[in-house]
Design a protein around this motif. Structure first.
Motif, PDB file in Angstrom:
ATOM      1  N   GLU A  63      46.716  33.391  20.753  1.00 38.02           N
ATOM      2  CA  GLU A  63      48.116  33.569  21.122  1.00 38.02           C
ATOM      3  C   GLU A  63      48.942  32.339  20.767  1.00 38.02           C
ATOM      4  O   GLU A  63      50.150  32.391  20.710  1.00 38.02           O
ATOM      5  N   SER A  64      48.288  31.236  20.514  1.00 40.65           N
ATOM      6  CA  SER A  64      49.001  30.004  20.202  1.00 40.65           C
ATOM      7  C   SER A  64      49.422  29.998  18.738  1.00 40.65           C
ATOM      8  O   SER A  64      49.172  30.923  17.990  1.00 40.65           O
ATOM      9  N   GLU A  65      50.046  28.922  18.327  1.00 38.40           N
ATOM     10  CA  GLU A  65      50.473  28.767  16.942  1.00 38.40           C
ATOM     11  C   GLU A  65      49.294  28.453  16.021  1.00 38.40           C
ATOM     12  O   GLU A  65      49.429  28.474  14.818  1.00 38.40           O
ATOM     13  N   ARG A  66      48.158  28.123  16.587  1.00 38.43           N
ATOM     14  CA  ARG A  66      46.984  27.766  15.785  1.00 38.43           C
ATOM     15  C   ARG A  66      46.476  28.990  15.038  1.00 38.43           C
ATOM     16  O   ARG A  66      46.056  29.967  15.639  1.00 38.43           O
ATOM     17  N   LYS A  67      46.516  28.920  13.724  1.00 37.51           N
ATOM     18  CA  LYS A  67      46.106  30.048  12.899  1.00 37.51           C
ATOM     19  C   LYS A  67      44.866  29.739  12.086  1.00 37.51           C
ATOM     20  O   LYS A  67      44.444  30.545  11.275  1.00 37.51           O
ATOM     21  N   GLN A  68      44.293  28.552  12.322  1.00 36.61           N
ATOM     22  CA  GLN A  68      43.092  28.169  11.591  1.00 36.61           C
ATOM     23  C   GLN A  68      42.059  27.623  12.561  1.00 36.61           C
ATOM     24  O   GLN A  68      42.394  27.018  13.564  1.00 36.61           O
ATOM     25  N   GLY A  73      32.863  22.419   8.907  1.00 36.82           N
ATOM     26  CA  GLY A  73      33.561  22.006   7.701  1.00 36.82           C
ATOM     27  C   GLY A  73      34.224  23.128   6.914  1.00 36.82           C
ATOM     28  O   GLY A  73      34.883  22.891   5.905  1.00 36.82           O
ATOM     29  N   LYS A  74      34.084  24.360   7.376  1.00 40.88           N
ATOM     30  CA  LYS A  74      34.713  25.495   6.699  1.00 40.88           C
ATOM     31  C   LYS A  74      35.911  25.951   7.530  1.00 40.88           C
ATOM     32  O   LYS A  74      35.811  26.095   8.745  1.00 40.88           O
TER      33      LYS A  74
END
Length: 113
Positions: A63-68, A73-74
C-alpha cells in the motif's frame, strides 16, 4: 459490473492466484482464443498485469509508495500503473463473463451453510 470492478472484487475475495492463472491460460476460466487474438498493445498490458500479480503473490499488496523489493541482490518491481491501465483497457486476456463466473463460484464457496 465493469471489468475494473470485476477484477477488484476478485482481488477482494483473495483470487489473485486464480486471476494470474486465467491470464496465463492455466485456468478453467481461461479462453486461449481470446489470449491468442490479442493485439501487441493488449499483449503488453496483459504481460505487465501478470508481472504485477506475481509481485502481489510473492510480496503482498504494497500500500506504500514502495514499488520495488530487493531480494539477494535481485530487484523485483510491481507495476500498479500498468495494472490499472490493463483494467481500464477492458482486461485484455480475460473474458468478463468468465471472470464473473469465477467470482460467483468463489462467493458461493464462502457462504456459510
Amino acid at each position: 459490473m465493469s471489468e475494473e470492478s470485476l477484477v477488484d472484487r476478485a482481488l477482494e475475495l483473495g483470487l489473485t492466484k486464480e486471476l494470474l492463472a486465467v491470464l496465463e491460460g492455466n485456468s478453467k476460466y481461461s479462453d486461449l482464443d481470446s489470449i491468442d487474438s490479442l493485439d501487441r498493445h493488449s499483449r503488453r498490458l496483459r504481460a505487465m498485469a501478470m508481472i504485477h500479480l506475481k509481485f502481489m503473490l510473492e510480496f503482498g499488496s504494497l500500500e506504500s509508495e514502495r514499488k520495488q523489493v530487493e531480494v539477494s541482490g535481485k530487484v523485483y518491481s510491481s507495476y500498479p500503473e500498468y495494472f490499472s491501465a490493463w483494467k481500464l483497457a477492458g482486461i485484455p486476456g480475460i473474458l468478463p463473463h468468465r471472470l464473473d463466473a469465477m467470482i460467483k463460484e468463489a462467493e458461493l464457496l464462502k457462504q456459510p451453510y
